[in-house]
Write an enzyme that holds these catalytic residues in place. Structure first.
Site, PDB file in Angstrom:
ATOM      1  CB  VAL A  75      -4.287  21.904  59.215  1.00  0.00           C
ATOM      2  CG1 VAL A  75      -4.663  23.384  59.637  1.00  0.00           C
ATOM      3  CG2 VAL A  75      -2.791  21.566  59.379  1.00  0.00           C
ATOM      4  CG  MET A 114       1.070  13.346  58.343  1.00  0.00           C
ATOM      5  SD  MET A 114       0.976  12.147  59.734  1.00  0.00           S
ATOM      6  CE  MET A 114       1.819  10.541  59.271  1.00  0.00           C
ATOM      7  CB  CYS A 115      -3.644  15.803  60.213  1.00  0.00           C
ATOM      8  SG  CYS A 115      -4.661  14.912  59.250  1.00  0.00           S
ATOM      9  NE  ARG A 116       2.356  17.844  60.307  1.00  0.00           N
ATOM     10  CZ  ARG A 116       3.544  16.977  60.824  1.00  0.00           C
ATOM     11  NH1 ARG A 116       4.537  17.715  61.093  1.00  0.00           N
ATOM     12  NH2 ARG A 116       3.504  15.921  60.890  1.00  0.00           N
ATOM     13  CG  ASN A 128       0.147  14.043  62.841  1.00  0.00           C
ATOM     14  OD1 ASN A 128       1.076  14.228  63.333  1.00  0.00           O
ATOM     15  ND2 ASN A 128       0.165  13.447  61.409  1.00  0.00           N
TER      16      ASN A 128
END
Length: 266
Positions: A88, A1-3, A115
């Site tokens: 990110v 998972m990302c932001r 995401n």
């Protein structure tokens, strides 16, 4: 998972949106507050922005954590923009793609981020990938799920779909092939922001000085942040935000909703 985060509005230094907020994307790389999957976003980062009236965005991407890049800190302090997309990347399995695997992905005026994760990757999308022209597959920036999802979105944009339909139909196609996928997508052309929620969090903020921020999670404690419901298509332009429900694959509600979007959320 990302932001990830996108912004359209009056010109701001990149750092004011990404680095300076107390819980901004910079801090979310090691201390996210709403992230359900993964805990450290240290396997790359990127920012794309529009400047000087040029419709084609610039990008700065790296394979390492954003906090370790002093060049980015300088860039973010002085570069101003009226539209950006930044992300990110969650710590994940090692690979050879390095910064090519970091969002934002780009083509022409478009910036894109994913995401989430495609369940059962890569086998789950073998059939879906086969619907793309061979040249599109050969042109993938990276060999990860996000790059393929971007190729599916881009193919629809090039075929004439508007951003909302391109994202919505990609989400339902991928979800049908890989039902447990998390597909929060973010797209901008520098004038507006389009996004989906499908399995993870998304918020938006109409800023008092004008413009809108759309982000995986709030970057501060401003009470005006609004949470977007799961399985929703968001379209933002200026301070206007439209929210349209997305339905599970196989239903007719998605087509009806896209034809008759909701009024702006307040």
């Amino acid at each position: 998972m990302c932001r990830h985060l996108a912004y359209v509005g009056p010109e701001e230094p990149i750092g004011r949106l990404v680095v300076a907020p107390p819980h901004g994307l910079y801090r979310q790389s090691w201390a996210p507050r709403h992230q359900r999957y993964g805990t450290v976003n240290a396997d790359g980062f990127g920012v794309g922005w529009y400047a000087g009236g040029d419709p084609v965005p610039a990008r700065y991407r790296r394979a390492g954590p954003v906090w370790a890049d002093q060049s980015f800190a300088d860039l973010a302090r002085v570069v101003r923009t009226g539209a950006l997309l930044a992300a990110v990347r969650d710590a994940t399995l090692s690979g050879a793609d390095a910064e090519a695997a970091a969002a934002p992905f780009a083509s022409g005026v478009w910036l894109f981020s994913h995401n989430g994760a495609v369940a059962g990757w890569p086998a789950s999308l073998a059939r879906v990938a086969g619907t793309l022209p061979p040249e599109d597959l050969l042109a993938l920036e990276a060999r990860n799920d996000s790059a393929l999802v971007w190729a599916l979105v881009l193919a629809r944009l090039r075929a004439g779909d508007d951003p909302g339909r391109a994202l919505a139909e990609t989400v339902t196609e991928v979800a049908a092939a890989a039902p447990a996928s998390r597909l929060n997508l973010l797209l901008t052309d520098g004038a507006g922001v389009t996004a989906t929620t499908w399995g993870d969090t998304l918020w938006y903020l109409r800023r008092p000085g004008g413009g809108t921020v759309v982000a995986s999670e709030p970057y501060d404690d401003d009470p005006h942040w609004q949470k977007v419901p799961d399985r929703t298509l968001l379209a933002a332009s200026g301070t206007d935000v439209l929210l349209t429900p997305l339905k599970d694959p196989g239903g007719d509600a998605l087509a009806n909703a896209l034809a008759s979007p909701k009024e702006p959320r307040t």
